[in-house]
Design an enzyme around this catalytic site. Structure first.
Site, PDB file in Angstrom:
ATOM      1  N   LYS A 156       9.723 -18.380  -0.151  1.00 48.22           N
ATOM      2  CA  LYS A 156       8.584 -18.012  -0.660  1.00 48.22           C
ATOM      3  C   LYS A 156       8.511 -18.273  -2.268  1.00 48.22           C
ATOM      4  CE  LYS A 156       9.521 -13.850   0.251  1.00 48.22           C
ATOM      5  NZ  LYS A 156       9.567 -12.509   0.306  1.00 48.22           N
ATOM      6  N   THR A 188       1.485  -6.360  -7.655  1.00 46.95           N
ATOM      7  CA  THR A 188       2.160  -7.062  -6.540  1.00 46.95           C
ATOM      8  C   THR A 188       3.715  -6.597  -6.096  1.00 46.95           C
ATOM      9  OG1 THR A 188       3.669  -8.542  -8.153  1.00 46.95           O
ATOM     10  CG2 THR A 188       1.469  -9.379  -7.480  1.00 46.95           C
ATOM     11  N   GLY A 190       6.214  -4.736  -3.649  1.00 47.45           N
ATOM     12  CA  GLY A 190       6.153  -4.472  -2.517  1.00 47.45           C
ATOM     13  C   GLY A 190       5.784  -5.593  -1.705  1.00 47.45           C
ATOM     14  N   THR A 191       5.446  -6.765  -2.226  1.00 40.88           N
ATOM     15  CA  THR A 191       4.738  -7.989  -1.549  1.00 40.88           C
ATOM     16  C   THR A 191       5.664  -8.522  -0.690  1.00 40.88           C
ATOM     17  OG1 THR A 191       3.625  -8.377  -3.644  1.00 40.88           O
ATOM     18  CG2 THR A 191       3.804 -10.393  -2.053  1.00 40.88           C
ATOM     19  N   GLY A 192       7.154  -8.659  -1.028  1.00 38.87           N
ATOM     20  CA  GLY A 192       8.104  -9.206   0.014  1.00 38.87           C
ATOM     21  C   GLY A 192       8.287  -8.250   1.296  1.00 38.87           C
ATOM     22  N   CYS A 193       8.382  -7.004   1.145  1.00 36.73           N
ATOM     23  CA  CYS A 193       8.532  -5.995   2.202  1.00 36.73           C
ATOM     24  C   CYS A 193       7.360  -5.967   3.275  1.00 36.73           C
ATOM     25  CB  CYS A 193       8.686  -4.579   1.847  1.00 36.73           C
ATOM     26  SG  CYS A 193       9.945  -4.386   0.579  1.00 36.73           S
TER      27      CYS A 193
END
Length: 252
Positions: A156, A188, A190-193
């Site tokens: 990412k 943003t 928690g975007t990865g989770c």
């Protein structure tokens, strides 16, 4: 197909990331979420203020009873914290959410077995031992991760500068690149989770990897765009935003 996802990750007391974000995301995408909690965190939009690990034997027990009764089509891992937790699996915020000693176990025991890994650039740099500055180097990192045994790597690119955010998916079949305009927002957290859980839901529902990534990215973009503006720091996404939009469209 509903799709069962067992989430093995830590709890975020602020509700924006971790188990809380995972459950919201999978539920919104019409999957079924079960959980095994690896750690409790005291955190909000301004940072992580404490971590309380769950004993590995109790994490194991959570996993065993869920799989014995409900089962799972996909297992999604998040915060695993230390090597002992990773071994159980196989037999932005300020605080580091994985013990440095766990990295070797993560690489050897989990990445080698993963259908897909979804590192951001700092994580990919640590796992691959390189600096990543552009799409070509993201692709090279993805190929390195495939060499560790995973079937797909989504590197990412949100940490790169510029008005466009690029994500690179590397599989044995080739390379796919997604590009989207960068949304100017501090919300943003928690975007990865959220992205990983959305991908897990898609895989559990029978989507191919590229299709699961595509749907997940669209979901995350809408969730960022509709963020509720909570907190003084990096605020959470609006995980329910797509549902409200769909209802508004059907009622209009």
């Amino acid at each position: 197909m509903r799709g069962r996802v067992l989430i093995i990750a830590g709890s975020d007391s602020g509700g924006g990331a971790g188990i809380q974000a995972d459950i919201k995301t999978i539920s919104m995408l019409d999957g079924y979420a079960a959980t095994a909690i690896t750690a409790l965190t005291a955190q909000n939009t301004e940072g992580v203020f404490g971590v309380l690990p769950i004993p590995p034997e109790f994490i194991r027990r959570q996993i065993e009873v869920v799989l014995d009764d409900i089962g799972a089509d996909v297992i999604k891992t998040g915060m695993l914290y230390d090597a002992a937790v990773i071994e159980v699996m196989v037999a932005k915020g300020g605080a580091r959410l994985i013990d440095p000693a766990a990295l070797e176990a993560l690489t050897r025991l989990l990445i080698a077995r993963a259908e897909i890994v979804t590192p951001n650039l700092p994580e990919a740099e640590i796992l691959c031992g390189v600096t990543i500055r552009n799409i070509a180097e993201m692709r090279a990192a993805g190929e390195t991760l495939l060499g560790l045994g995973c079937r797909a790597a989504l590197v990412k690119g949100g940490h790169l500068s510029g008005e466009t955010v690029s994500d690179v998916l590397v599989t044995a079949a080739g390379v796919s690149v997604w590009e989207s305009p960068r949304l100017a927002t501090r919300h943003t957290h928690g975007t990865g989770c959220t992205l990983a859980s959305a991908i897990a839901a898609g895989l559990a529902q029978g989507l191919g990897v590229a299709s699961a990534v595509d749907r997940a990215r669209n979901y995350v973009q809408r969730a960022i765009a509709g963020a509720p503006g909570l907190g003084r720091g990096h605020g959470p996404l609006d995980h329910a935003h797509p549902l409200r939009s769909d209802r508004a469209a059907s009622n209009g």
